[in-house]
Design a protein around this motif. Structure first.
Motif, PDB file in Angstrom:
ATOM      1  N   GLU A  56      49.145 -12.624  -1.558  1.00  0.00           N
ATOM      2  CA  GLU A  56      50.372 -11.883  -1.889  1.00  0.00           C
ATOM      3  C   GLU A  56      50.315 -10.438  -1.416  1.00  0.00           C
ATOM      4  O   GLU A  56      51.347  -9.834  -1.148  1.00  0.00           O
ATOM      5  CB  GLU A  56      50.608 -11.910  -3.397  1.00  0.00           C
ATOM      6  CG  GLU A  56      51.011 -13.267  -3.932  1.00  0.00           C
ATOM      7  CD  GLU A  56      51.066 -13.320  -5.451  1.00  0.00           C
ATOM      8  OE1 GLU A  56      50.546 -12.393  -6.117  1.00  0.00           O
ATOM      9  OE2 GLU A  56      51.619 -14.302  -5.972  1.00  0.00           O
ATOM     10  N   ASN A  57      49.115  -9.881  -1.313  1.00  0.00           N
ATOM     11  CA  ASN A  57      48.966  -8.466  -0.969  1.00  0.00           C
ATOM     12  C   ASN A  57      48.407  -8.255   0.435  1.00  0.00           C
ATOM     13  O   ASN A  57      48.049  -7.133   0.786  1.00  0.00           O
ATOM     14  CB  ASN A  57      48.073  -7.782  -2.009  1.00  0.00           C
ATOM     15  CG  ASN A  57      48.765  -7.696  -3.342  1.00  0.00           C
ATOM     16  OD1 ASN A  57      49.656  -6.889  -3.543  1.00  0.00           O
ATOM     17  ND2 ASN A  57      48.382  -8.580  -4.255  1.00  0.00           N
ATOM     18  N   LYS A  58      48.373  -9.306   1.240  1.00  0.00           N
ATOM     19  CA  LYS A  58      47.792  -9.213   2.578  1.00  0.00           C
ATOM     20  C   LYS A  58      48.469  -8.149   3.430  1.00  0.00           C
ATOM     21  O   LYS A  58      47.792  -7.354   4.086  1.00  0.00           O
ATOM     22  CB  LYS A  58      47.862 -10.569   3.275  1.00  0.00           C
ATOM     23  CG  LYS A  58      47.202 -10.557   4.654  1.00  0.00           C
ATOM     24  CD  LYS A  58      47.337 -11.877   5.356  1.00  0.00           C
ATOM     25  CE  LYS A  58      46.643 -11.924   6.690  1.00  0.00           C
ATOM     26  NZ  LYS A  58      46.582 -10.740   7.481  1.00  0.00           N
ATOM     27  N   ASP A  59      49.781  -8.107   3.417  1.00  0.00           N
ATOM     28  CA  ASP A  59      50.494  -7.131   4.256  1.00  0.00           C
ATOM     29  C   ASP A  59      50.137  -5.704   3.860  1.00  0.00           C
ATOM     30  O   ASP A  59      49.888  -4.857   4.718  1.00  0.00           O
ATOM     31  CB  ASP A  59      52.005  -7.339   4.163  1.00  0.00           C
ATOM     32  CG  ASP A  59      52.464  -8.623   4.832  1.00  0.00           C
ATOM     33  OD1 ASP A  59      51.686  -9.188   5.633  1.00  0.00           O
ATOM     34  OD2 ASP A  59      53.586  -9.074   4.541  1.00  0.00           O
ATOM     35  N   ALA A  60      50.103  -5.421   2.575  1.00  0.00           N
ATOM     36  CA  ALA A  60      49.771  -4.077   2.104  1.00  0.00           C
ATOM     37  C   ALA A  60      48.322  -3.715   2.438  1.00  0.00           C
ATOM     38  O   ALA A  60      48.036  -2.592   2.872  1.00  0.00           O
ATOM     39  CB  ALA A  60      49.999  -3.963   0.596  1.00  0.00           C
ATOM     40  N   ILE A  61      47.412  -4.673   2.260  1.00  0.00           N
ATOM     41  CA  ILE A  61      46.004  -4.421   2.580  1.00  0.00           C
ATOM     42  C   ILE A  61      45.839  -4.159   4.067  1.00  0.00           C
ATOM     43  O   ILE A  61      45.144  -3.214   4.470  1.00  0.00           O
ATOM     44  CB  ILE A  61      45.139  -5.616   2.128  1.00  0.00           C
ATOM     45  CG1 ILE A  61      45.125  -5.702   0.597  1.00  0.00           C
ATOM     46  CG2 ILE A  61      43.719  -5.514   2.676  1.00  0.00           C
ATOM     47  CD1 ILE A  61      44.559  -7.005   0.060  1.00  0.00           C
ATOM     48  N   ASP A  62      46.497  -4.966   4.896  1.00  0.00           N
ATOM     49  CA  ASP A  62      46.429  -4.763   6.348  1.00  0.00           C
ATOM     50  C   ASP A  62      46.984  -3.395   6.738  1.00  0.00           C
ATOM     51  O   ASP A  62      46.425  -2.704   7.590  1.00  0.00           O
ATOM     52  CB  ASP A  62      47.198  -5.862   7.084  1.00  0.00           C
ATOM     53  CG  ASP A  62      46.508  -7.217   7.008  1.00  0.00           C
ATOM     54  OD1 ASP A  62      45.318  -7.269   6.632  1.00  0.00           O
ATOM     55  OD2 ASP A  62      47.176  -8.227   7.322  1.00  0.00           O
ATOM     56  N   GLU A  63      48.078  -3.001   6.105  1.00  0.00           N
ATOM     57  CA  GLU A  63      48.686  -1.700   6.415  1.00  0.00           C
ATOM     58  C   GLU A  63      47.769  -0.544   6.006  1.00  0.00           C
ATOM     59  O   GLU A  63      47.617   0.425   6.752  1.00  0.00           O
ATOM     60  CB  GLU A  63      50.044  -1.589   5.718  1.00  0.00           C
ATOM     61  CG  GLU A  63      50.887  -0.435   6.200  1.00  0.00           C
ATOM     62  CD  GLU A  63      51.241  -0.497   7.682  1.00  0.00           C
ATOM     63  OE1 GLU A  63      51.363   0.583   8.299  1.00  0.00           O
ATOM     64  OE2 GLU A  63      51.395  -1.596   8.231  1.00  0.00           O
ATOM     65  N   LEU A  64      47.157  -0.659   4.837  1.00  0.00           N
ATOM     66  CA  LEU A  64      46.219   0.388   4.405  1.00  0.00           C
ATOM     67  C   LEU A  64      45.006   0.457   5.325  1.00  0.00           C
ATOM     68  O   LEU A  64      44.532   1.552   5.641  1.00  0.00           O
ATOM     69  CB  LEU A  64      45.778   0.147   2.965  1.00  0.00           C
ATOM     70  CG  LEU A  64      46.793   0.521   1.901  1.00  0.00           C
ATOM     71  CD1 LEU A  64      46.327   0.045   0.531  1.00  0.00           C
ATOM     72  CD2 LEU A  64      47.014   2.026   1.881  1.00  0.00           C
ATOM     73  N   ASN A  65      44.497  -0.688   5.740  1.00  0.00           N
ATOM     74  CA  ASN A  65      43.370  -0.701   6.674  1.00  0.00           C
ATOM     75  C   ASN A  65      43.754  -0.057   8.001  1.00  0.00           C
ATOM     76  O   ASN A  65      42.975   0.697   8.589  1.00  0.00           O
ATOM     77  CB  ASN A  65      42.873  -2.133   6.893  1.00  0.00           C
ATOM     78  CG  ASN A  65      42.107  -2.667   5.711  1.00  0.00           C
ATOM     79  OD1 ASN A  65      41.552  -1.921   4.911  1.00  0.00           O
ATOM     80  ND2 ASN A  65      42.076  -3.980   5.581  1.00  0.00           N
ATOM     81  N   LYS A  66      44.961  -0.332   8.464  1.00  0.00           N
ATOM     82  CA  LYS A  66      45.444   0.261   9.713  1.00  0.00           C
ATOM     83  C   LYS A  66      45.544   1.778   9.584  1.00  0.00           C
ATOM     84  O   LYS A  66      45.108   2.524  10.465  1.00  0.00           O
ATOM     85  CB  LYS A  66      46.811  -0.331  10.073  1.00  0.00           C
ATOM     86  CG  LYS A  66      47.416   0.180  11.344  1.00  0.00           C
ATOM     87  CD  LYS A  66      48.783  -0.452  11.588  1.00  0.00           C
ATOM     88  CE  LYS A  66      49.496   0.267  12.696  1.00  0.00           C
ATOM     89  NZ  LYS A  66      50.889  -0.173  12.819  1.00  0.00           N
ATOM     90  N   LEU A  67      46.106   2.237   8.466  1.00  0.00           N
ATOM     91  CA  LEU A  67      46.224   3.681   8.240  1.00  0.00           C
ATOM     92  C   LEU A  67      44.861   4.362   8.197  1.00  0.00           C
ATOM     93  O   LEU A  67      44.675   5.446   8.761  1.00  0.00           O
ATOM     94  CB  LEU A  67      46.968   3.961   6.938  1.00  0.00           C
ATOM     95  CG  LEU A  67      48.481   3.836   6.969  1.00  0.00           C
ATOM     96  CD1 LEU A  67      49.059   3.916   5.567  1.00  0.00           C
ATOM     97  CD2 LEU A  67      49.076   4.918   7.861  1.00  0.00           C
ATOM     98  N   SER A  68      43.909   3.734   7.520  1.00  0.00           N
ATOM     99  CA  SER A  68      42.583   4.358   7.416  1.00  0.00           C
ATOM    100  C   SER A  68      41.860   4.335   8.761  1.00  0.00           C
ATOM    101  O   SER A  68      41.099   5.260   9.070  1.00  0.00           O
ATOM    102  CB  SER A  68      41.739   3.693   6.329  1.00  0.00           C
ATOM    103  OG  SER A  68      41.478   2.356   6.648  1.00  0.00           O
ATOM    104  N   GLU A  69      42.085   3.316   9.574  1.00  0.00           N
ATOM    105  CA  GLU A  69      41.486   3.284  10.907  1.00  0.00           C
ATOM    106  C   GLU A  69      42.069   4.382  11.794  1.00  0.00           C
ATOM    107  O   GLU A  69      41.351   5.024  12.560  1.00  0.00           O
ATOM    108  CB  GLU A  69      41.712   1.920  11.563  1.00  0.00           C
ATOM    109  CG  GLU A  69      40.868   0.815  10.984  1.00  0.00           C
ATOM    110  CD  GLU A  69      41.225  -0.554  11.548  1.00  0.00           C
ATOM    111  OE1 GLU A  69      41.960  -0.639  12.552  1.00  0.00           O
ATOM    112  OE2 GLU A  69      40.767  -1.546  10.953  1.00  0.00           O
TER     113      GLU A  69
END
Length: 81
Positions: A56-69
């Motif tokens: 359910e939270n995959k999109d948000a987790i992916d977006e946060l990982n992208k931002l931190s990268e």
């Protein structure tokens, strides 16, 4: 261990179908079927809830990982290693 369910909820009788040989072996070994099933269900429910939460939270987790990268982490400037 923190429970994700009401441990004070009343017990409820239920019918199950189980391999007869396995059931006989468990009875001969005096294994408490109710307690064993409850423990197995605790593990399975927790695992399934975790998998569902990640899905359910995959999109948000992916977006946060992208931002931190792209931008690093806020704490990066405070690290001494």
């Amino acid at each position: 261990m923190h429970a994700n369910f009401d441990q004070q909820a009343p017990k409820k009788a239920t019918n199950l179908t189980i391999n007869s040989d396995l059931l006989n072996k468990a009875k001969n070994l005096k294994i408490n079927l109710s307690a064993t099933l409850e423990q197995a269900l605790i593990v399975e429910v927790k695992k399934t809830q975790s998998e569902l939460w990640l899905k359910e939270n995959k999109d948000a987790i992916d977006e946060l990982n992208k931002l931190s990268e792209e931008n690093g982490l806020f704490s990066d400037s405070f690290r001494s290693f």
